[in-house]
Design a protein around this motif. Structure first.
Motif, PDB file in Angstrom:
ATOM      1  N   UNK A 203       0.807  -1.228   0.000  1.00 31.48           N
ATOM      2  CA  UNK A 203       0.000   0.000   0.000  1.00 31.48           C
ATOM      3  C   UNK A 203       0.835   1.272   0.000  1.00 31.48           C
ATOM      4  N   UNK A 204       2.009   1.241   0.631  1.00 31.85           N
ATOM      5  CA  UNK A 204       2.806   2.454   0.789  1.00 31.85           C
ATOM      6  C   UNK A 204       4.027   2.497  -0.135  1.00 31.85           C
ATOM      7  N   UNK A 205       4.064   1.648  -1.165  1.00 28.77           N
ATOM      8  CA  UNK A 205       5.243   1.547  -2.023  1.00 28.77           C
ATOM      9  C   UNK A 205       5.663   2.890  -2.599  1.00 28.77           C
ATOM     10  N   UNK A 206       4.728   3.624  -3.203  1.00 28.84           N
ATOM     11  CA  UNK A 206       5.072   4.896  -3.832  1.00 28.84           C
ATOM     12  C   UNK A 206       5.456   5.950  -2.798  1.00 28.84           C
ATOM     13  N   UNK A 207       4.732   5.982  -1.691  1.00 25.98           N
ATOM     14  CA  UNK A 207       5.028   6.975  -0.652  1.00 25.98           C
ATOM     15  C   UNK A 207       6.402   6.738  -0.040  1.00 25.98           C
ATOM     16  N   UNK A 208       6.783   5.481   0.148  1.00 28.44           N
ATOM     17  CA  UNK A 208       8.102   5.165   0.681  1.00 28.44           C
ATOM     18  C   UNK A 208       9.203   5.578  -0.301  1.00 28.44           C
ATOM     19  N   UNK A 209       8.972   5.331  -1.590  1.00 26.95           N
ATOM     20  CA  UNK A 209       9.952   5.702  -2.607  1.00 26.95           C
ATOM     21  C   UNK A 209      10.142   7.217  -2.642  1.00 26.95           C
ATOM     22  N   UNK A 210       9.047   7.962  -2.588  1.00 33.48           N
ATOM     23  CA  UNK A 210       9.136   9.421  -2.612  1.00 33.48           C
ATOM     24  C   UNK A 210       9.802   9.957  -1.345  1.00 33.48           C
ATOM     25  N   UNK A 211       9.520   9.324  -0.226  1.00 32.82           N
ATOM     26  CA  UNK A 211      10.139   9.752   1.032  1.00 32.82           C
ATOM     27  C   UNK A 211      11.651   9.573   0.968  1.00 32.82           C
ATOM     28  N   UNK A 212      12.110   8.453   0.428  1.00 34.72           N
ATOM     29  CA  UNK A 212      13.552   8.216   0.288  1.00 34.72           C
ATOM     30  C   UNK A 212      14.190   9.275  -0.615  1.00 34.72           C
ATOM     31  N   UNK A 213      13.514   9.606  -1.709  1.00 35.90           N
ATOM     32  CA  UNK A 213      14.038  10.628  -2.619  1.00 35.90           C
ATOM     33  C   UNK A 213      14.184  11.977  -1.923  1.00 35.90           C
ATOM     34  N   UNK A 214      13.170  12.355  -1.159  1.00 43.46           N
ATOM     35  CA  UNK A 214      13.209  13.658  -0.502  1.00 43.46           C
ATOM     36  C   UNK A 214      14.235  13.676   0.619  1.00 43.46           C
ATOM     37  N   UNK A 215      14.324  12.612   1.408  1.00 42.30           N
ATOM     38  CA  UNK A 215      15.285  12.581   2.510  1.00 42.30           C
ATOM     39  C   UNK A 215      16.720  12.636   1.996  1.00 42.30           C
ATOM     40  N   UNK A 216      16.936  12.168   0.768  1.00 38.43           N
ATOM     41  CA  UNK A 216      18.285  12.189   0.191  1.00 38.43           C
ATOM     42  C   UNK A 216      18.769  13.609  -0.076  1.00 38.43           C
ATOM     43  N   UNK A 217      17.832  14.565  -0.175  1.00 41.66           N
ATOM     44  CA  UNK A 217      18.249  15.942  -0.454  1.00 41.66           C
ATOM     45  C   UNK A 217      17.759  16.951   0.583  1.00 41.66           C
ATOM     46  N   UNK A 218      17.053  16.493   1.601  1.00 42.97           N
ATOM     47  CA  UNK A 218      16.432  17.418   2.550  1.00 42.97           C
ATOM     48  C   UNK A 218      17.454  18.267   3.299  1.00 42.97           C
ATOM     49  N   UNK A 219      18.680  17.764   3.454  1.00 42.68           N
ATOM     50  CA  UNK A 219      19.689  18.530   4.197  1.00 42.68           C
ATOM     51  C   UNK A 219      20.157  19.776   3.443  1.00 42.68           C
ATOM     52  N   UNK A 220      19.714  19.935   2.201  1.00 36.95           N
ATOM     53  CA  UNK A 220      19.993  21.171   1.481  1.00 36.95           C
ATOM     54  C   UNK A 220      19.271  22.356   2.129  1.00 36.95           C
ATOM     55  N   UNK A 221      18.156  22.072   2.825  1.00 37.63           N
ATOM     56  CA  UNK A 221      17.395  23.146   3.466  1.00 37.63           C
ATOM     57  C   UNK A 221      17.207  22.927   4.970  1.00 37.63           C
ATOM     58  N   UNK A 222      17.425  21.699   5.439  1.00 37.16           N
ATOM     59  CA  UNK A 222      17.260  21.403   6.868  1.00 37.16           C
ATOM     60  C   UNK A 222      18.572  21.611   7.618  1.00 37.16           C
ATOM     61  N   UNK A 223      18.482  21.756   8.924  1.00 35.43           N
ATOM     62  CA  UNK A 223      19.663  21.985   9.758  1.00 35.43           C
ATOM     63  C   UNK A 223      20.251  20.662  10.219  1.00 35.43           C
ATOM     64  N   UNK A 224      20.716  19.870   9.261  1.00 36.95           N
ATOM     65  CA  UNK A 224      21.313  18.569   9.581  1.00 36.95           C
ATOM     66  C   UNK A 224      22.674  18.765  10.219  1.00 36.95           C
ATOM     67  N   UNK A 225      23.014  17.894  11.156  1.00 35.40           N
ATOM     68  CA  UNK A 225      24.294  18.018  11.875  1.00 35.40           C
ATOM     69  C   UNK A 225      25.458  17.804  10.923  1.00 35.40           C
ATOM     70  N   UNK A 226      25.312  16.867  10.008  1.00 32.87           N
ATOM     71  CA  UNK A 226      26.388  16.607   9.041  1.00 32.87           C
ATOM     72  C   UNK A 226      25.853  15.847   7.860  1.00 32.87           C
TER      73      UNK A 226
END
Length: 226
Positions: A203-226
């Motif tokens: 049921x969540x196949x597409x949502x999981x794939x999109x989440x992985x894509x976004x998390x791979x680049x989210x540190x461009x705008x988020x305050x990630x430690x490293x």
């Protein structure tokens, strides 16, 4: 003597300015074009000179206070929009961007990225959602019908959850949603799709794939430690 006073004043002013943020420093934001579905949004906006397709349309909101895309107590995006309590995930926000796909007046897909003032505020947003699920996990049934929402942990980002909501009539699912919510540092992502079939392993196949894509680049705008 006058020269010494001028030098001292200049030194004090320089020290004060050094403690100030650069004039070019921008407030936190989720830039236009950052969402995975911003391309579809832009394509629909480019059709200004063409007859509008009222049945299938992508649109976006940059409002920091936009309603949290997943409602723990509603079985569809339409039902969520009708609820008067939008408090889940609102406290501590600094920016947000949300893309919607609407089919015949009903929201079918939502993509949302939210930035919070701190990691603690972002964690609190997910805690509020989970608390809401616990409260509304299985509402009282009505004549020939019922509602429930599932919740399960997912190994993504710093914290992630998948959830399915369904309204049933005569034992058959008639409306609902499948959603994946994730956090990385002070950012929260939400990917939701409407659903009417009984929840299944995929049921969540597409949502999981999109989440992985976004998390791979989210540190461009988020305050990630490293």
């Amino acid at each position: 003597m006058l020269r010494k006073i001028i030098f001292a004043a200049t030194l004090v002013a320089g020290t004060a300015l050094a403690g100030m943020p650069p004039a070019s420093a921008a407030a936190p934001a989720v830039p236009k074009g950052f969402l995975l579905h911003d391309r579809e949004v832009a394509a629909d906006q480019a059709k200004k000179d063409e007859p509008a397709d009222a049945e299938n349309v992508w649109w976006a909101s940059a409002k920091a206070g936009e309603r949290f895309a997943a409602d723990p107590c509603a079985h569809s995006a339409v039902a969520a929009a009708q609820r008067k309590d939008p408090k889940v995930g609102q406290a501590g926000r600094t920016a947000a961007r949300t893309a919607y796909f609407e089919v015949e007046g009903e929201i079918e897909t939502i993509e949302q990225v939210i930035l919070y003032s701190s990691e603690r505020a972002a964690r609190s947003a997910l805690q509020q959602f989970r608390a809401g699920v616990q409260k509304c996990r299985q509402s009282e049934g009505w004549k020939n019908g019922s509602f429930n929402r599932s919740l399960a942990r997912v190994s993504l980002g710093d914290e992630a959850w998948k959830s399915s909501a369904r309204a049933y009539e005569d034992g058959r699912p008639v409306t609902g949603d499948d959603v994946v919510i994730a956090r990385r540092a002070n950012a929260v992502t939400v990917y939701l799709a409407s659903a009417s079939a009984k929840p299944a392993a995929r049921s969540h196949t597409q949502q999981l794939a999109h989440t992985r894509q976004m998390l791979a680049k989210i540190c461009q705008i988020a305050a990630c430690a490293s």
